[in-house]
Design a protein around this motif. Structure first.
Motif, PDB file in Angstrom:
ATOM      1  N   GLU A   1     -17.466   1.481 -47.153  1.00 22.98           N
ATOM      2  CA  GLU A   1     -16.387   0.700 -47.757  1.00 22.98           C
ATOM      3  C   GLU A   1     -16.999  -0.467 -48.520  1.00 22.98           C
ATOM      4  O   GLU A   1     -18.206  -0.709 -48.414  1.00 22.98           O
ATOM      5  CB  GLU A   1     -15.436   0.209 -46.662  1.00 22.98           C
ATOM      6  N   THR A   2     -16.182  -1.167 -49.260  1.00 26.20           N
ATOM      7  CA  THR A   2     -16.693  -2.248 -50.082  1.00 26.20           C
ATOM      8  C   THR A   2     -17.431  -3.260 -49.209  1.00 26.20           C
ATOM      9  O   THR A   2     -16.910  -3.703 -48.181  1.00 26.20           O
ATOM     10  CB  THR A   2     -15.524  -2.955 -50.802  1.00 26.20           C
ATOM     11  N   GLY A   3     -18.629  -3.597 -49.598  1.00 22.80           N
ATOM     12  CA  GLY A   3     -19.364  -4.658 -48.919  1.00 22.80           C
ATOM     13  C   GLY A   3     -20.191  -4.211 -47.734  1.00 22.80           C
ATOM     14  O   GLY A   3     -20.743  -5.050 -47.027  1.00 22.80           O
ATOM     15  N   ASP A   4     -20.254  -2.921 -47.448  1.00 24.21           N
ATOM     16  CA  ASP A   4     -21.074  -2.537 -46.291  1.00 24.21           C
ATOM     17  C   ASP A   4     -22.283  -1.696 -46.717  1.00 24.21           C
ATOM     18  O   ASP A   4     -22.776  -0.888 -45.945  1.00 24.21           O
ATOM     19  CB  ASP A   4     -20.234  -1.788 -45.251  1.00 24.21           C
ATOM     20  N   LEU A   5     -22.770  -1.919 -47.905  1.00 22.45           N
ATOM     21  CA  LEU A   5     -23.918  -1.149 -48.405  1.00 22.45           C
ATOM     22  C   LEU A   5     -25.114  -1.307 -47.466  1.00 22.45           C
ATOM     23  O   LEU A   5     -25.515  -2.418 -47.141  1.00 22.45           O
ATOM     24  CB  LEU A   5     -24.280  -1.637 -49.813  1.00 22.45           C
ATOM     25  N   LYS A   6     -25.628  -0.193 -47.018  1.00 23.83           N
ATOM     26  CA  LYS A   6     -26.774  -0.234 -46.095  1.00 23.83           C
ATOM     27  C   LYS A   6     -27.942   0.491 -46.721  1.00 23.83           C
ATOM     28  O   LYS A   6     -27.775   1.520 -47.373  1.00 23.83           O
ATOM     29  CB  LYS A   6     -26.403   0.467 -44.785  1.00 23.83           C
ATOM     30  N   LYS A   7     -29.108  -0.052 -46.486  1.00 25.12           N
ATOM     31  CA  LYS A   7     -30.318   0.574 -47.021  1.00 25.12           C
ATOM     32  C   LYS A   7     -31.079   1.253 -45.900  1.00 25.12           C
ATOM     33  O   LYS A   7     -31.347   0.645 -44.870  1.00 25.12           O
ATOM     34  CB  LYS A   7     -31.190  -0.495 -47.676  1.00 25.12           C
ATOM     35  N   PHE A   8     -31.382   2.532 -46.078  1.00 29.50           N
ATOM     36  CA  PHE A   8     -32.157   3.262 -45.082  1.00 29.50           C
ATOM     37  C   PHE A   8     -33.455   3.745 -45.703  1.00 29.50           C
ATOM     38  O   PHE A   8     -33.448   4.251 -46.827  1.00 29.50           O
ATOM     39  CB  PHE A   8     -31.359   4.470 -44.559  1.00 29.50           C
ATOM     40  N   ARG A   9     -34.522   3.571 -44.945  1.00 32.63           N
ATOM     41  CA  ARG A   9     -35.807   4.094 -45.396  1.00 32.63           C
ATOM     42  C   ARG A   9     -35.861   5.583 -45.017  1.00 32.63           C
ATOM     43  O   ARG A   9     -35.454   5.942 -43.915  1.00 32.63           O
ATOM     44  CB  ARG A   9     -36.926   3.338 -44.679  1.00 32.63           C
ATOM     45  N   ILE A  10     -36.340   6.409 -45.918  1.00 33.94           N
ATOM     46  CA  ILE A  10     -36.467   7.833 -45.573  1.00 33.94           C
ATOM     47  C   ILE A  10     -37.826   8.041 -44.933  1.00 33.94           C
ATOM     48  O   ILE A  10     -38.855   7.947 -45.597  1.00 33.94           O
ATOM     49  CB  ILE A  10     -36.309   8.721 -46.818  1.00 33.94           C
ATOM     50  N   SER A  11     -37.818   8.281 -43.618  1.00 27.10           N
ATOM     51  CA  SER A  11     -39.114   8.367 -42.953  1.00 27.10           C
ATOM     52  C   SER A  11     -39.686   9.784 -43.028  1.00 27.10           C
ATOM     53  O   SER A  11     -40.887   9.968 -42.879  1.00 27.10           O
ATOM     54  CB  SER A  11     -39.006   7.915 -41.501  1.00 27.10           C
ATOM     55  N   ARG A  12     -38.805  10.750 -43.248  1.00 31.88           N
ATOM     56  CA  ARG A  12     -39.297  12.124 -43.299  1.00 31.88           C
ATOM     57  C   ARG A  12     -38.253  12.974 -43.991  1.00 31.88           C
ATOM     58  O   ARG A  12     -37.063  12.663 -43.934  1.00 31.88           O
ATOM     59  CB  ARG A  12     -39.480  12.635 -41.868  1.00 31.88           C
ATOM     60  N   THR A  13     -38.694  14.033 -44.654  1.00 33.08           N
ATOM     61  CA  THR A  13     -37.747  14.969 -45.269  1.00 33.08           C
ATOM     62  C   THR A  13     -38.049  16.360 -44.731  1.00 33.08           C
ATOM     63  O   THR A  13     -39.207  16.781 -44.704  1.00 33.08           O
ATOM     64  CB  THR A  13     -37.895  14.962 -46.803  1.00 33.08           C
ATOM     65  N   PHE A  14     -37.023  17.051 -44.282  1.00 27.66           N
ATOM     66  CA  PHE A  14     -37.222  18.438 -43.846  1.00 27.66           C
ATOM     67  C   PHE A  14     -37.585  19.293 -45.049  1.00 27.66           C
ATOM     68  O   PHE A  14     -37.060  19.084 -46.146  1.00 27.66           O
ATOM     69  CB  PHE A  14     -35.943  18.997 -43.216  1.00 27.66           C
ATOM     70  N   GLY A  15     -38.456  20.264 -44.826  1.00 25.63           N
ATOM     71  CA  GLY A  15     -38.890  21.120 -45.932  1.00 25.63           C
ATOM     72  C   GLY A  15     -37.882  22.214 -46.243  1.00 25.63           C
ATOM     73  O   GLY A  15     -36.870  22.365 -45.552  1.00 25.63           O
TER      74      GLY A  15
END
Lengths: 380, 113
Positions: A152-166
């Protein structure tokens, strides 16, 4: 033996010369025939590979999933349900699970967000593990791009991508986002003590039905999905899909059957004359039939091999390019996976018989009548 | 003058042999890639076990196509009563085939109370 082989070779030579006289028509016939086989065989290879992969993999799905239903829809389940399920005899390892969907308004994709339970898979705070489809759907161009999510407006969260499945596991993980529990509860606003559903393992797999029955009495507001239900659902999905393909292919086969019967049985005056002449110069009925057997055999074997070989290349080397739009057309996020080659011998034999036998029969039957008649009567 | 018979069957038999060899090679390919497939599937099955996955991610647009085995039983009327199926993949994804394991609430003794 050698004499017999020579005879057959000569018959084949003669048949090919006769076919070459109507070269265009016969080449078109083989081409259409091969295309029909190609479509049916492609669908078969595709479905068989998908079916074998999903049944092999889903054999490890959770044994029992418990969902709470409110107004016919699945709702959050309270932690007390965990104790209730754990109290049933024979049940081991009961856990509340947190998972759900996240609709990404940026690209219109749906992600499946999950909290893993295995310590090895739990991401660090503010980190996520994602399936291969998500960087693609978001258009990440550089490695290490963070994933921004907002509900929702104002709850922008930043996540680091630690791994990606192949792509190796894309069929199961393409749209997954794994978060740790604290991040999940915080981001989706789920109060402590509530879960999406509850999973349980059973000490003796034979007892699953009995345990579900008992649990159903104790907790009538819950719905229980067992591993067998999951496998049955997929069995039905694939039967249904193959049925759809078979219905489409059936129409193609029917059209082809009409075409072949028209070509083969509508014995033209010219062909009848040819048989008359052959008989007049000393061929007997058996020779004429063998000649026609060669014709049907060469055409249908050639078309079958051509269709089956190209279908295999299409599905396993070119990623089923012609079917991909059907599978990938509607959702924004889709798994990019290579199907593992899998040939179902029984299916292939059925296809071979289904395509070659009717054609050979369609060429033989009318000839039989002409060949056993008096040459004088046919030529007249 | 020697009599030369034109053999048309030669090139045609050769072409058929090539196709048959291709067909055999495909069967060989399917058999040869089996160990690699098996290793990949074992790893995928491990993920399924560890994460508790229940469904394949072929159609991700709606919950009843993404997780058909976990979907609500009112799948066809997902959004409101008499709602039409919104996504085309609904036609490729039949409604879940789950037997009802519930029961009507009470037994004879309970009723007598």
């Amino acid at each position: 033996m050698i004499r017999w082989l020579r005879r057959q070779r000569s018959l084949a030579d003669y048949t090919l010369a006769a076919l070459a006289r109507r070269r265009g028509k016969n080449l078109a016939l083989v081409a259409i025939y091969a295309v029909v086989v190609f479509f049916v065989a492609s669908a078969m290879f595709f479905a068989a590979a998908l079916r074998s992969e999903s049944t092999a993999v889903l054999a490890d799905a959770p044994e029992i999933v418990v969902q709470r239903l409110v107004l016919g829809r699945q709702d959050l389940i309270g932690a007390e349900a965990i104790d209730k399920v754990a109290a049933i005899r024979g049940v081991t390892d009961v856990k509340g699970r947190l998972w759900g969907y996240f609709y990404d308004r940026i690209n219109g994709a749906n992600y499946t967000v999950m909290v893993p339970d295995d310590p090895e898979m739990i991401p660090e705070p503010r980190s996520v593990i994602v399936g291969e489809g998500i960087p693609r759907a978001r258009g990440f161009t550089w490695k290490g791009s963070p994933l921004f999510l907002s509900r929702e407006t104002g709850d922008l969260k930043k996540f680091r991508i630690s791994r990606t499945f192949g792509t190796d596991s894309a069929l199961m993980t393409a749209d997954l986002v794994l978060m740790n529990e604290a991040d999940f509860r915080d981001f989706f606003g789920i109060a402590p003590g509530f879960y999406t559903d509850v999973v349980a393992r059973v000490r003796n797999p034979q007892e699953v039905a009995k345990i579900v029955e008992k649990a159903g009495y104790a907790m009538p507001e819950m719905r229980f999905v067992t591993r067998n239900d999951i496998i049955r659902t997929y069995q039905k999905v694939f039967d249904w899909r193959e049925g759809l393909l078979a219905a489409l292919a059936g129409a193609a086969l029917l059209a082809f059957a009409i075409f072949a019967a028209e070509k083969a049985s509508g014995l033209s005056a010219e062909e009848a004359r040819e048989i008359g002449i052959l008989k007049a110069i000393g061929w007997d009925t058996r020779d004429v039939i063998s000649m026609k057997l060669w014709e049907g055999g060469l055409v249908s074997l050639g078309a079958f091999l051509l269709g089956a070989v190209t279908a295999y290349l299409h599905v396993f080397f070119f990623g089923g390019t012609l079917f991909a739009p059907v599978l990938k057309g509607w959702a924004v996020i889709y798994p990019e996976f290579d199907l593992s080659p899998h040939i179902d011998g029984l299916q292939l034999t059925t296809l071979a018989l289904l395509t070659t036998v009717p054609y050979i029969a369609a060429t033989l039957v009318p000839i039989w009548r002409a060949a056993s008649a008096d040459p004088d009567a046919i030529m007249r | 003058m020697s009599l030369r018979i034109e053999r048309r069957s030669g090139p045609v038999f050769a072409a058929l042999a090539i196709l048959a060899a291709g067909f055999a090679a495909e069967i060989g390919h399917a058999l040869a890639s089996r160990p690699a497939t098996q290793a990949r599937l074992a790893e995928e099955a491990r993920l399924v076990r560890v994460l508790g996955l229940t469904d394949i991610a072929l159609f991700t647009e709606a919950r009843y196509t993404r997780h058909p085995s976990q979907a609500d039983l009112n799948t066809p009327f997902q959004d409101h009563p008499l709602a039409f199926d919104h996504f085309p993949s609904g036609s490729l994804m039949p409604a879940p085939d789950l037997p009802t394991s519930g029961r009507m609430g009470f037994s004879e003794e309970e009723f007598a109370k």
